[in-house]
Design an enzyme around this catalytic site. Sequence first.
Site, PDB file in Angstrom:
ATOM      1  CG  ASP A 195      -1.718   1.209   1.435  1.00 46.20           C
ATOM      2  OD1 ASP A 195      -1.483   2.210   0.721  1.00 46.20           O
ATOM      3  OD2 ASP A 195      -2.609   1.198   2.301  1.00 46.20           O
ATOM      4  CB  VAL A 196       1.888   3.768  -2.556  1.00 48.19           C
ATOM      5  CG1 VAL A 196       2.363   2.810  -3.623  1.00 48.19           C
ATOM      6  CG2 VAL A 196       0.525   4.375  -2.898  1.00 48.19           C
ATOM      7  CE1 TYR A 255      -7.169  11.092  -9.408  1.00 46.42           C
ATOM      8  CE2 TYR A 255      -7.653  13.059 -10.694  1.00 46.42           C
ATOM      9  CZ  TYR A 255      -7.080  11.804 -10.595  1.00 46.42           C
ATOM     10  OH  TYR A 255      -6.418  11.269 -11.673  1.00 46.42           O
ATOM     11  CE  LYS A 311      -3.610  11.752  -9.510  1.00 48.17           C
ATOM     12  NZ  LYS A 311      -2.501  10.812  -9.700  1.00 48.17           N
TER      13      LYS A 311
HETATM   14  N1  LIG Z   1      -7.109   6.884 -16.580  1.00 44.78           N
HETATM   15  C1  LIG Z   1      -7.160   8.200 -16.650  1.00 44.78           C
HETATM   16  O1  LIG Z   1      -7.973   8.771 -17.407  1.00 44.78           O
HETATM   17  C2  LIG Z   1      -6.214   9.039 -15.835  1.00 44.78           C
HETATM   18  C3  LIG Z   1      -6.173  10.417 -16.115  1.00 44.78           C
HETATM   19  C4  LIG Z   1      -5.303  11.211 -15.367  1.00 44.78           C
HETATM   20  C5  LIG Z   1      -4.502  10.652 -14.401  1.00 44.78           C
HETATM   21  N2  LIG Z   1      -4.577   9.310 -14.146  1.00 44.78           N
HETATM   22  C6  LIG Z   1      -3.701   8.782 -13.100  1.00 44.78           C
HETATM   23  O2  LIG Z   1      -2.984   7.699 -13.600  1.00 44.78           O
HETATM   24  C7  LIG Z   1      -2.613   6.853 -12.524  1.00 44.78           C
HETATM   25  C8  LIG Z   1      -2.918   5.418 -12.913  1.00 44.78           C
HETATM   26  O3  LIG Z   1      -4.311   5.260 -13.038  1.00 44.78           O
HETATM   27  P1  LIG Z   1      -4.955   4.288 -14.126  1.00 44.78           P
HETATM   28  O4  LIG Z   1      -5.747   5.120 -15.033  1.00 44.78           O
HETATM   29  O5  LIG Z   1      -3.920   3.403 -14.668  1.00 44.78           O
HETATM   30  O6  LIG Z   1      -6.022   3.516 -13.233  1.00 44.78           O
HETATM   31  P2  LIG Z   1      -5.984   2.044 -12.628  1.00 44.78           P
HETATM   32  O7  LIG Z   1      -7.139   1.992 -11.703  1.00 44.78           O
HETATM   33  O8  LIG Z   1      -5.872   1.058 -13.723  1.00 44.78           O
HETATM   34  O9  LIG Z   1      -4.624   2.026 -11.818  1.00 44.78           O
HETATM   35  C9  LIG Z   1      -4.493   2.547 -10.521  1.00 44.78           C
HETATM   36  C10 LIG Z   1      -3.473   1.730  -9.807  1.00 44.78           C
HETATM   37  O10 LIG Z   1      -3.251   2.266  -8.505  1.00 44.78           O
HETATM   38  C11 LIG Z   1      -3.158   1.181  -7.615  1.00 44.78           C
HETATM   39  N3  LIG Z   1      -3.465   1.599  -6.248  1.00 44.78           N
HETATM   40  C12 LIG Z   1      -4.600   2.164  -5.780  1.00 44.78           C
HETATM   41  N4  LIG Z   1      -4.489   2.379  -4.442  1.00 44.78           N
HETATM   42  C13 LIG Z   1      -3.275   1.939  -4.085  1.00 44.78           C
HETATM   43  C14 LIG Z   1      -2.563   1.874  -2.860  1.00 44.78           C
HETATM   44  N5  LIG Z   1      -3.107   2.339  -1.717  1.00 44.78           N
HETATM   45  N6  LIG Z   1      -1.324   1.337  -2.858  1.00 44.78           N
HETATM   46  C15 LIG Z   1      -0.759   0.877  -3.997  1.00 44.78           C
HETATM   47  N7  LIG Z   1      -1.364   0.916  -5.193  1.00 44.78           N
HETATM   48  C16 LIG Z   1      -2.610   1.436  -5.219  1.00 44.78           C
HETATM   49  C17 LIG Z   1      -4.166   0.163  -8.134  1.00 44.78           C
HETATM   50  O11 LIG Z   1      -3.924  -1.109  -7.576  1.00 44.78           O
HETATM   51  C18 LIG Z   1      -3.894   0.264  -9.625  1.00 44.78           C
HETATM   52  O12 LIG Z   1      -2.823  -0.554 -10.007  1.00 44.78           O
HETATM   53  C19 LIG Z   1      -3.394   7.341 -11.309  1.00 44.78           C
HETATM   54  O13 LIG Z   1      -2.535   8.071 -10.468  1.00 44.78           O
HETATM   55  C20 LIG Z   1      -4.442   8.238 -11.904  1.00 44.78           C
HETATM   56  O14 LIG Z   1      -4.850   9.240 -11.024  1.00 44.78           O
HETATM   57  C21 LIG Z   1      -5.410   8.493 -14.841  1.00 44.78           C
END
Ligand SMILES: NC(=O)c1ccc[n+]([C@@H]2O[C@H](COP(=O)([O-])OP(=O)(O)OC[C@H]3O[C@@H](n4cnc5c(N)ncnc54)[C@H](O)[C@@H]3O)[C@@H](O)[C@H]2O)c1
Length: 260
Positions: A66-67, A160, A164
């Site tokens: 858990d980060v 969020y 961010k």
């Molecule tokens: N998908 C989008 O449109 C988008 C847009 C902007 C930013 N982001 C950012 O990109 C990053 C990745 O998101 P994604 O789109 O791949 O979604 P995703 O849900 O596929 O990935 C999120 C990851 O975070 C991990 N995670 C969540 N809580 C955690 C914790 N407490 N400890 C360790 N790991 C944890 C999950 O297990 C998962 O692997 C995120 O930071 C998200 O905010 C995504």
Amino acid sequence: MSERSLIDRIAVVTGGESGIGAGCVAGLAAAGADVAVIYHQDKDAGEASAGAVKLLGRKAVAVQADVGSEADVEAAFDRIADAIGIPDILVNSAGLNMSGVPVAKMSLEQWERIVRTDLTGSFLTSRRFVRELEPTGRPGTIVNITSIHASVMRPGGADYDAAKGGQWNLTRTMALETAKLGITVNAIAPGMILTPMNQKALDDPEYRRSLEQNIPLGRAGTPDEIAGLAVFLASPAGAYITGSTITIDGGLSLVLGQGA
Ligand SMILES: NC(=O)c1ccc[n+]([C@@H]2O[C@H](COP(=O)([O-])OP(=O)(O)OC[C@H]3O[C@@H](n4cnc5c(N)ncnc54)[C@H](O)[C@@H]3O)[C@@H](O)[C@H]2O)c1
């Protein structure tokens, strides 16, 4: 060696079992890096992501953490150092999406859940990464996956958007602190990317089209497209970039302020 080659580099990717993180794991390995996958709850997905690295002939390990937990992050980096060595590339992709709850109705628990994962998580991993890398004298790179919502707000997104925004300023502060060590720190700010975070858009083409029509390039992005940028930032071609945020959103954030 190509400008983008990451041969002999060791990367760690949080959230490496899903979405953008999994894309970065694959992209870094394809460019030659050994890669540690930090996964949260889905061990099979963590192992699958690490397995894809091994198929490319690179070293890999999948480690649970858990980060937002200091003890978990420290233990994970201990294991990674034992398994594949001290990392010189860190991609912070772990994150949770906005709750959709306005501040006046938001519990402290909800607020802390997002801030702990999306902001404190990057603090904990980046702190350990620099502490461990500095004595080796090797240069390195941190890439934080922020969001266009670090600077474009939405009602219901305070948890969020604030996390961010904090991650963006953590990026810029650390870039100043680590420049003398040869460690660059940058952020990638995605718009709409097709990952489980956008599960409804993956499942429902009509809903997806309704969102994509707001994007100037007319489509959502893919994890591969984010990975390409992360690889570039970690490569020799990106060596002079630090403290920057690179937006990758098909022009979505340009639409702000249009039409009225
Ligand atoms: N998908 C989008 O449109 C988008 C847009 C902007 C930013 N982001 C950012 O990109 C990053 C990745 O998101 P994604 O789109 O791949 O979604 P995703 O849900 O596929 O990935 C999120 C990851 O975070 C991990 N995670 C969540 N809580 C955690 C914790 N407490 N400890 C360790 N790991 C944890 C999950 O297990 C998962 O692997 C995120 O930071 C998200 O905010 C995504």
